[in-house]
Scaffold this active site. Sequence first.
Site, PDB file in Angstrom:
ATOM      1  N   LYS A 123     -10.201 -19.742  66.727  1.00 58.04           N
ATOM      2  CA  LYS A 123      -9.775 -20.541  67.893  1.00 58.04           C
ATOM      3  C   LYS A 123      -9.515 -19.644  69.095  1.00 58.04           C
ATOM      4  O   LYS A 123      -9.902 -19.956  70.211  1.00 58.04           O
ATOM      5  CB  LYS A 123      -8.465 -21.292  67.617  1.00 58.04           C
ATOM      6  CG  LYS A 123      -8.503 -22.337  66.547  1.00 58.04           C
ATOM      7  CD  LYS A 123      -7.177 -23.111  66.499  1.00 58.04           C
ATOM      8  CE  LYS A 123      -5.951 -22.261  66.204  1.00 58.04           C
ATOM      9  NZ  LYS A 123      -5.905 -21.694  64.841  1.00 58.04           N
TER      10      LYS A 123
ATOM     11  N   ARG B  51       0.253 -28.761  66.797  1.00 57.40           N
ATOM     12  CA  ARG B  51       0.159 -28.377  65.390  1.00 57.40           C
ATOM     13  C   ARG B  51       0.856 -29.389  64.495  1.00 57.40           C
ATOM     14  O   ARG B  51       0.842 -29.241  63.281  1.00 57.40           O
ATOM     15  CB  ARG B  51       0.821 -27.018  65.185  1.00 57.40           C
ATOM     16  CG  ARG B  51      -0.148 -25.843  65.017  1.00 57.40           C
ATOM     17  CD  ARG B  51       0.699 -24.608  64.937  1.00 57.40           C
ATOM     18  NE  ARG B  51       0.096 -23.466  64.327  1.00 57.40           N
ATOM     19  CZ  ARG B  51      -0.489 -22.470  64.993  1.00 57.40           C
ATOM     20  NH1 ARG B  51      -0.643 -22.545  66.293  1.00 57.40           N
ATOM     21  NH2 ARG B  51      -0.933 -21.425  64.360  1.00 57.40           N
TER      22      ARG B  51
ATOM     23  N   ARG C  19      -8.166  -8.626  59.070  1.00 52.41           N
ATOM     24  CA  ARG C  19      -7.755  -8.577  60.473  1.00 52.41           C
ATOM     25  C   ARG C  19      -6.563  -7.657  60.670  1.00 52.41           C
ATOM     26  O   ARG C  19      -6.709  -6.587  61.247  1.00 52.41           O
ATOM     27  CB  ARG C  19      -7.448 -10.007  60.943  1.00 52.41           C
ATOM     28  CG  ARG C  19      -6.924 -10.119  62.331  1.00 52.41           C
ATOM     29  CD  ARG C  19      -7.025 -11.567  62.823  1.00 52.41           C
ATOM     30  NE  ARG C  19      -5.880 -12.384  62.492  1.00 52.41           N
ATOM     31  CZ  ARG C  19      -5.758 -13.665  62.833  1.00 52.41           C
ATOM     32  NH1 ARG C  19      -6.727 -14.277  63.452  1.00 52.41           N
ATOM     33  NH2 ARG C  19      -4.679 -14.352  62.530  1.00 52.41           N
TER      34      ARG C  19
ATOM     35  N   ARG D 179      -0.011  -7.563  63.715  1.00 53.02           N
ATOM     36  CA  ARG D 179       0.888  -8.697  63.874  1.00 53.02           C
ATOM     37  C   ARG D 179       1.841  -8.738  62.701  1.00 53.02           C
ATOM     38  O   ARG D 179       1.430  -8.589  61.554  1.00 53.02           O
ATOM     39  CB  ARG D 179       0.068  -9.996  63.924  1.00 53.02           C
ATOM     40  CG  ARG D 179      -0.260 -10.414  65.332  1.00 53.02           C
ATOM     41  CD  ARG D 179      -1.209 -11.593  65.339  1.00 53.02           C
ATOM     42  NE  ARG D 179      -0.696 -12.756  64.636  1.00 53.02           N
ATOM     43  CZ  ARG D 179      -1.315 -13.926  64.636  1.00 53.02           C
ATOM     44  NH1 ARG D 179      -2.451 -14.082  65.297  1.00 53.02           N
ATOM     45  NH2 ARG D 179      -0.813 -14.945  63.989  1.00 53.02           N
TER      46      ARG D 179
ATOM     47  N   ARG E 298       0.804 -19.612  56.063  1.00 55.11           N
ATOM     48  CA  ARG E 298       0.309 -20.270  57.274  1.00 55.11           C
ATOM     49  C   ARG E 298      -0.813 -21.245  56.954  1.00 55.11           C
ATOM     50  O   ARG E 298      -0.942 -22.288  57.577  1.00 55.11           O
ATOM     51  CB  ARG E 298      -0.142 -19.220  58.294  1.00 55.11           C
ATOM     52  CG  ARG E 298       1.050 -18.739  59.125  1.00 55.11           C
ATOM     53  CD  ARG E 298       0.872 -17.381  59.759  1.00 55.11           C
ATOM     54  NE  ARG E 298      -0.347 -17.186  60.468  1.00 55.11           N
ATOM     55  CZ  ARG E 298      -1.091 -16.062  60.415  1.00 55.11           C
ATOM     56  NH1 ARG E 298      -0.707 -15.049  59.678  1.00 55.11           N
ATOM     57  NH2 ARG E 298      -2.184 -15.957  61.102  1.00 55.11           N
TER      58      ARG E 298
HETATM   59  P1  ADP Z   1      -2.668 -18.399  63.760  1.00 56.78           P
HETATM   60  O1  ADP Z   1      -3.480 -19.542  64.320  1.00 56.78           O
HETATM   61  O2  ADP Z   1      -3.489 -17.217  63.386  1.00 56.78           O
HETATM   62  O3  ADP Z   1      -1.715 -18.800  62.677  1.00 56.78           O
HETATM   63  P2  ADP Z   1      -1.010 -18.265  66.227  1.00 56.78           P
HETATM   64  O4  ADP Z   1      -1.006 -17.048  67.067  1.00 56.78           O
HETATM   65  O5  ADP Z   1      -1.621 -19.492  66.802  1.00 56.78           O
HETATM   66  O6  ADP Z   1      -1.731 -17.800  64.888  1.00 56.78           O
HETATM   67  O7  ADP Z   1       0.479 -18.625  65.767  1.00 56.78           O
HETATM   68  C1  ADP Z   1       1.341 -17.671  65.184  1.00 56.78           C
HETATM   69  C2  ADP Z   1       2.667 -18.336  64.779  1.00 56.78           C
HETATM   70  O8  ADP Z   1       3.316 -18.853  65.966  1.00 56.78           O
HETATM   71  C3  ADP Z   1       2.550 -19.522  63.838  1.00 56.78           C
HETATM   72  O9  ADP Z   1       2.500 -19.133  62.494  1.00 56.78           O
HETATM   73  C4  ADP Z   1       3.847 -20.294  64.176  1.00 56.78           C
HETATM   74  O10 ADP Z   1       4.970 -19.713  63.557  1.00 56.78           O
HETATM   75  C5  ADP Z   1       3.969 -20.086  65.671  1.00 56.78           C
HETATM   76  N1  ADP Z   1       3.330 -21.178  66.463  1.00 56.78           N
HETATM   77  C6  ADP Z   1       2.286 -21.058  67.331  1.00 56.78           C
HETATM   78  N2  ADP Z   1       1.962 -22.252  67.867  1.00 56.78           N
HETATM   79  C7  ADP Z   1       2.823 -23.151  67.344  1.00 56.78           C
HETATM   80  C8  ADP Z   1       3.013 -24.558  67.482  1.00 56.78           C
HETATM   81  N3  ADP Z   1       2.230 -25.294  68.293  1.00 56.78           N
HETATM   82  N4  ADP Z   1       4.002 -25.145  66.773  1.00 56.78           N
HETATM   83  C9  ADP Z   1       4.797 -24.438  65.960  1.00 56.78           C
HETATM   84  N5  ADP Z   1       4.681 -23.122  65.768  1.00 56.78           N
HETATM   85  C10 ADP Z   1       3.713 -22.463  66.443  1.00 56.78           C
END
Ligand code: ADP
Length: 185
Positions: free
Chosen positions: A15, A89, A128, A132, A143
């Site tokens: 994404k 999400r 990856r 992080r 996740r």
């Molecule tokens: P990925 O898609 O690889 O899991 P992201 O960078 O999108 O990584 O998100 C990392 C973390 O940030 C998630 O595991 C969550 O804890 C938090 N997060 C990001 N976006 C949201 C969201 N819309 N709602 C709740 N938590 C979020």
Amino acid sequence: MNATVILLGPPGSGKGTQAERLRDGSGFALVATGDLLREARAAGSELGHRAAEFMDRGVLVPDELIIAMVAEAVAALDSKPVVLDGVPRTVPQAVELDALVRAHARELTAAILIDVPDDEVVRRIQGRRQGRTDDTPATARERLRVYHRETEPLVRHFQERGLLRRVDGAQDPDSVEHEVRAALA
Ligand code: ADP
């Protein structure tokens, strides 16, 4: 009305890569919630502190924190089209986002699902590990579980609204980009 495009998909689906390509190649503004949260952490803000414990466990940050953060980001946009990476999400986030989009005279254009099978997701996240704190194998698996439980219901949510576009994410990034552009055309 200003286009608002959602990118949906499991962690590691690409994404982020596709969102950046829409920004760099098509003049979209980008709102990436994972990046905003990591910036908040790095800045040591109140939001960053509150979000950190959830992120490091691989679970979702509470909806109200996300909704406030996204409302601020969308309010700061000019009239550009926007691509949303990582939000909504959960179903409550999707409902709030609908209201936000309307309040800013925007239009939800499409929700593009970047579809990648679980075993491929696990392979990618293991390869990856970009430093992080939430890219350990155990957190990655969590996740993915959280994705299936809390985010995947949005596929049906957007399908019922006629907004879902499905793209095969198990291809190279250029081919995925081609399909994303076709889905938006
Ligand atoms: P990925 O898609 O690889 O899991 P992201 O960078 O999108 O990584 O998100 C990392 C973390 O940030 C998630 O595991 C969550 O804890 C938090 N997060 C990001 N976006 C949201 C969201 N819309 N709602 C709740 N938590 C979020």
